[in-house]
Write a protein that holds these residues in place. Sequence first.
Motif, PDB file in Angstrom:
ATOM      1  N   TYR A 219     -17.671 -20.407  18.650  1.00 54.05           N
ATOM      2  CA  TYR A 219     -18.870 -19.816  19.511  1.00 54.05           C
ATOM      3  C   TYR A 219     -19.638 -19.804  18.454  1.00 54.05           C
ATOM      4  O   TYR A 219     -19.568 -19.755  17.592  1.00 54.05           O
ATOM      5  CB  TYR A 219     -17.910 -18.784  20.341  1.00 54.05           C
ATOM      6  N   ARG A 220     -21.181 -20.766  19.228  1.00 55.93           N
ATOM      7  CA  ARG A 220     -21.572 -20.647  18.247  1.00 55.93           C
ATOM      8  C   ARG A 220     -22.765 -19.637  18.152  1.00 55.93           C
ATOM      9  O   ARG A 220     -23.920 -19.066  19.349  1.00 55.93           O
ATOM     10  CB  ARG A 220     -22.752 -21.798  18.351  1.00 55.93           C
ATOM     11  N   LEU A 221     -23.418 -19.130  17.128  1.00 48.07           N
ATOM     12  CA  LEU A 221     -24.554 -18.160  17.222  1.00 48.07           C
ATOM     13  C   LEU A 221     -26.125 -18.249  16.863  1.00 48.07           C
ATOM     14  O   LEU A 221     -25.410 -19.002  14.926  1.00 48.07           O
ATOM     15  CB  LEU A 221     -24.145 -16.346  17.322  1.00 48.07           C
ATOM     16  N   THR A 222     -27.092 -18.230  17.133  1.00 49.04           N
ATOM     17  CA  THR A 222     -28.050 -18.560  16.505  1.00 49.04           C
ATOM     18  C   THR A 222     -28.778 -17.905  15.704  1.00 49.04           C
ATOM     19  O   THR A 222     -29.576 -18.262  14.641  1.00 49.04           O
ATOM     20  CB  THR A 222     -28.899 -19.689  17.472  1.00 49.04           C
ATOM     21  N   SER A 223     -28.645 -16.335  16.057  1.00 44.74           N
ATOM     22  CA  SER A 223     -28.940 -15.027  15.691  1.00 44.74           C
ATOM     23  C   SER A 223     -28.057 -14.366  15.206  1.00 44.74           C
ATOM     24  O   SER A 223     -27.443 -14.494  15.712  1.00 44.74           O
ATOM     25  CB  SER A 223     -30.681 -14.293  16.043  1.00 44.74           C
ATOM     26  N   SER A 224     -28.245 -12.671  14.892  1.00 41.30           N
ATOM     27  CA  SER A 224     -27.948 -11.965  14.287  1.00 41.30           C
ATOM     28  C   SER A 224     -27.746 -11.008  15.759  1.00 41.30           C
ATOM     29  O   SER A 224     -28.418 -10.950  16.142  1.00 41.30           O
ATOM     30  CB  SER A 224     -27.969 -11.034  13.242  1.00 41.30           C
ATOM     31  N   LEU A 225     -26.864 -10.396  15.867  1.00 40.23           N
ATOM     32  CA  LEU A 225     -26.633  -9.154  16.824  1.00 40.23           C
ATOM     33  C   LEU A 225     -26.805  -7.751  15.949  1.00 40.23           C
ATOM     34  O   LEU A 225     -26.606  -6.991  15.135  1.00 40.23           O
ATOM     35  CB  LEU A 225     -25.114  -9.204  17.171  1.00 40.23           C
ATOM     36  N   ASN A 226     -27.198  -7.174  17.115  1.00 41.01           N
ATOM     37  CA  ASN A 226     -28.030  -5.567  16.187  1.00 41.01           C
ATOM     38  C   ASN A 226     -27.438  -4.664  17.193  1.00 41.01           C
ATOM     39  O   ASN A 226     -27.440  -5.086  18.787  1.00 41.01           O
ATOM     40  CB  ASN A 226     -29.385  -5.655  15.556  1.00 41.01           C
ATOM     41  N   GLY A 227     -28.434  -3.227  17.519  1.00 37.85           N
ATOM     42  CA  GLY A 227     -27.587  -2.611  18.464  1.00 37.85           C
ATOM     43  C   GLY A 227     -26.397  -2.511  18.759  1.00 37.85           C
ATOM     44  O   GLY A 227     -26.179  -1.771  19.821  1.00 37.85           O
ATOM     45  N   VAL A 228     -25.350  -2.853  18.033  1.00 40.31           N
ATOM     46  CA  VAL A 228     -23.717  -2.961  18.483  1.00 40.31           C
ATOM     47  C   VAL A 228     -23.299  -1.518  17.862  1.00 40.31           C
ATOM     48  O   VAL A 228     -23.038  -0.730  16.751  1.00 40.31           O
ATOM     49  CB  VAL A 228     -23.704  -3.990  17.522  1.00 40.31           C
ATOM     50  N   GLN A 229     -22.973  -1.135  18.600  1.00 37.15           N
ATOM     51  CA  GLN A 229     -22.631   0.673  18.686  1.00 37.15           C
ATOM     52  C   GLN A 229     -21.488   1.162  19.717  1.00 37.15           C
ATOM     53  O   GLN A 229     -21.214   0.312  20.610  1.00 37.15           O
ATOM     54  CB  GLN A 229     -23.527   1.623  18.533  1.00 37.15           C
ATOM     55  N   ASN A 230     -20.600   2.301  19.227  1.00 38.20           N
ATOM     56  CA  ASN A 230     -19.905   2.832  20.511  1.00 38.20           C
ATOM     57  C   ASN A 230     -19.495   1.277  21.072  1.00 38.20           C
ATOM     58  O   ASN A 230     -18.789   1.150  22.484  1.00 38.20           O
ATOM     59  CB  ASN A 230     -20.737   3.188  21.272  1.00 38.20           C
ATOM     60  N   VAL A 231     -18.531   0.090  21.087  1.00 35.66           N
ATOM     61  CA  VAL A 231     -17.996  -0.513  21.519  1.00 35.66           C
ATOM     62  C   VAL A 231     -17.004  -1.181  20.778  1.00 35.66           C
ATOM     63  O   VAL A 231     -16.814  -1.079  19.308  1.00 35.66           O
ATOM     64  CB  VAL A 231     -18.655  -1.948  22.172  1.00 35.66           C
ATOM     65  N   THR A 232     -16.049  -1.918  20.532  1.00 35.16           N
ATOM     66  CA  THR A 232     -14.678  -3.193  20.377  1.00 35.16           C
ATOM     67  C   THR A 232     -15.819  -4.656  20.085  1.00 35.16           C
ATOM     68  O   THR A 232     -14.929  -4.963  22.001  1.00 35.16           O
ATOM     69  CB  THR A 232     -13.304  -3.027  20.628  1.00 35.16           C
ATOM     70  N   LEU A 233     -15.121  -5.294  19.132  1.00 32.70           N
ATOM     71  CA  LEU A 233     -14.704  -6.827  19.706  1.00 32.70           C
ATOM     72  C   LEU A 233     -13.866  -6.981  19.085  1.00 32.70           C
ATOM     73  O   LEU A 233     -13.644  -6.952  17.539  1.00 32.70           O
ATOM     74  CB  LEU A 233     -16.656  -7.139  19.032  1.00 32.70           C
ATOM     75  N   GLN A 234     -13.374  -7.690  20.116  1.00 31.30           N
ATOM     76  CA  GLN A 234     -11.729  -8.489  20.114  1.00 31.30           C
ATOM     77  C   GLN A 234     -11.477  -9.602  20.452  1.00 31.30           C
ATOM     78  O   GLN A 234     -11.872 -10.097  21.309  1.00 31.30           O
ATOM     79  CB  GLN A 234     -10.697  -7.506  20.203  1.00 31.30           C
TER      80      GLN A 234
END
Length: 713
Positions: A219-234
């Motif tokens: 998976y290609r991301l071209t910019s960063s993630l923000n506002g990440v809270q109360n979540v699991t990335l698996q």
Amino acid sequence: MPAAMVVALSAGLLTTTAPAAHAAAGATLPFASVEAESATTTGTKIGPDHTQGTLASEASGRQAVRLSAGQRVEFTVPRAANAVNLAYSVPDGQSGSLDVYVNGTKIAKTLPVTSKYSYIDTGWIPGAKTHHFFDNARLLLGQNLQQGDKVAFQSTGTQVTVDVADFEQVGQAASQPAGSVSVTSKGADPSGNGDSTQAFRDAIAAAQGGTVWIPPGDYRLTSSLNGVQNVTLQGAGSWYSVVHTSRFIDQSSSSGNVHIKDFAVMGEVTERVDSNPDNFVNGALGPNSSVSGMWIQHMKVGLWLMGNNDNLVVENSRILDTTADGLNLNGNAHGVRVRGNFLRNQGDDSLAMWSLNGADSNSSFENNTISQPNLANGIAIYGGTDIAVKNNLVSDTNALGSGIAISNQKFLDPFSPLAGTITVDGNTLVRAGAMNPNWNHPMGALRVDSYDSAINATVNITNTTITDSPYSAFEFVSGGGQGYPVRNVTVDGATVRNTGTVVVQAEAQGAATFRNVTATAVGVAGVYNCPYPASSGTFNLTDGGGNSGWSSTWSDCSTWPQPGQGNPDPDPNRNLAKGRPATATGSQDVYTPGKADDGDANTYWESTNNAFPQSWTVDLGSSYAVRRLVLKLPPSSAWGARTQTITVLGSTDGSTYSTVVGSAGYRFDPASGNTATVSLPASTNLRYLRLSVSANTGWPAGQFSEVEAYSTP
């Protein structure tokens, strides 16, 4: 930017075993590593070398194997495996591939190699040279191998230097958790061709309080993630779910409860720009968050953590090939646990706590395995309160770095110096410590540094193993040159083996207590005690008992000991054998071995009579370049002239002896002083001197009243 156990090297496989009642150092790893220099090869072995800027100095074990076109290196697989990760280097500006053979059969896959992520220049860092020569590449082999199988890598044209291979049995990809939101359901492209940034953002928004699922794919991301809270990335596992981005999460705050696990993030960072947030995580995940089972590679920093990251756990992850730190707790970190991780080839500190803007407190680095940081420390604690560094394994540090540094170097203000109790327990340091080009003298394997202010915290260093340090084991220094004191240090329970110069390198005023510190094969002397500036005060070493093998002190504070050098001789014309412990194969009556080096020519050793050959041996205490022997019998005319047939032998270890001067007859005559001189070859270097007597025309025994040894011809 700041960015006790036994280690056994058996057939190139790094293994660890712990002594009873103490935890093993390092992480429990899913792979087994085999050094290239221990494998079968048609290439050329390089190293060992500790010189900054050389390829071998950055290699694991300070050795590697260079392959030219058509040359190969073949590893014996140490455990069941279906995958391999290879640490390698290619010349700057070049790329290519390695053919891969399994049990002699070439497989369809090749292993790409490139210099793209290597050869980093950081001219703004004093003392830095071009560095970061190695890189890592991984490959699923497509078949299951067993212990004893063979895997070979062969150069297809590009010169490749192979360092170490990690063999791993990768399990099946995990299944999607029930109720999770898949990024592909939001439009993510698992082929890596499309931009999946928005799909990841949408999945995170939809899965608040739940799980975002990252299926197998790229998976290609071209910019960063923000506002990440109360979540699991698996993900499905770090060999299956791969995110390609140089900036994964960049956010200054979060309410927390973020859990990131079981996938890989591969960056494209090819240089170090400290103003860029080219990090896996830059900023805050928020309280009560975790990172586990991750593979993080080709970033500037793995995790550069600022803001509220209270009770964060980072565990069981791999951080490889970062151009700066692996992980840095950049102030205000409370209750953080970093444990069970593997870090290799960092361009700054592999793991660091830096108490900027607020003290890091009650946080720990535990059971991590760290290899080859190439411009700083394996583990660095810059300030903070009640910090623990426990059961870590650190190896092969390079310029500007110790294995572990406990320091009040602040870099910037406001800074919180070390306070409370700093616990450094159960760590193993292998080939750690390096020459500091800014100081023009070495940094120890474990360094306590009052760089910008006095160390007043309680520093307890316990159950430490230090092996093959190129220079010193423990260093106490005020690295900023101001002479601030290092106080309240206790070193209790340490095993030091084969240190290049000294066990204790004391360069600051202050004090430390040492208990149960044993050293063997010390290169020069036990202690270098020369605080700087000279007027700053003294460093007091208190012997708490149980210490052995390091009682001597370097005698000249105007010079730096070099590895294996030995103390400068205060009198180059002195008799090296005088008063030293002597033994013999036999003695007659009261004529014991010690009478042959007691400084009195009227007393003498006489061997057992009528039992040739007989030998007399003296331990000089250290290895010396002995050039001349003077053998004496009592000068009294009552001793008639005689000839003794003597062979001169030498040893550096007291067990294996070699002939220095072959058997020859030496004439002793009272008319000429009853002495004989033996010249030794210029290449002679020995600690144990042995004289074997096979005949004596004057008496049926070997006889010497004095054996004198000199380093001058």
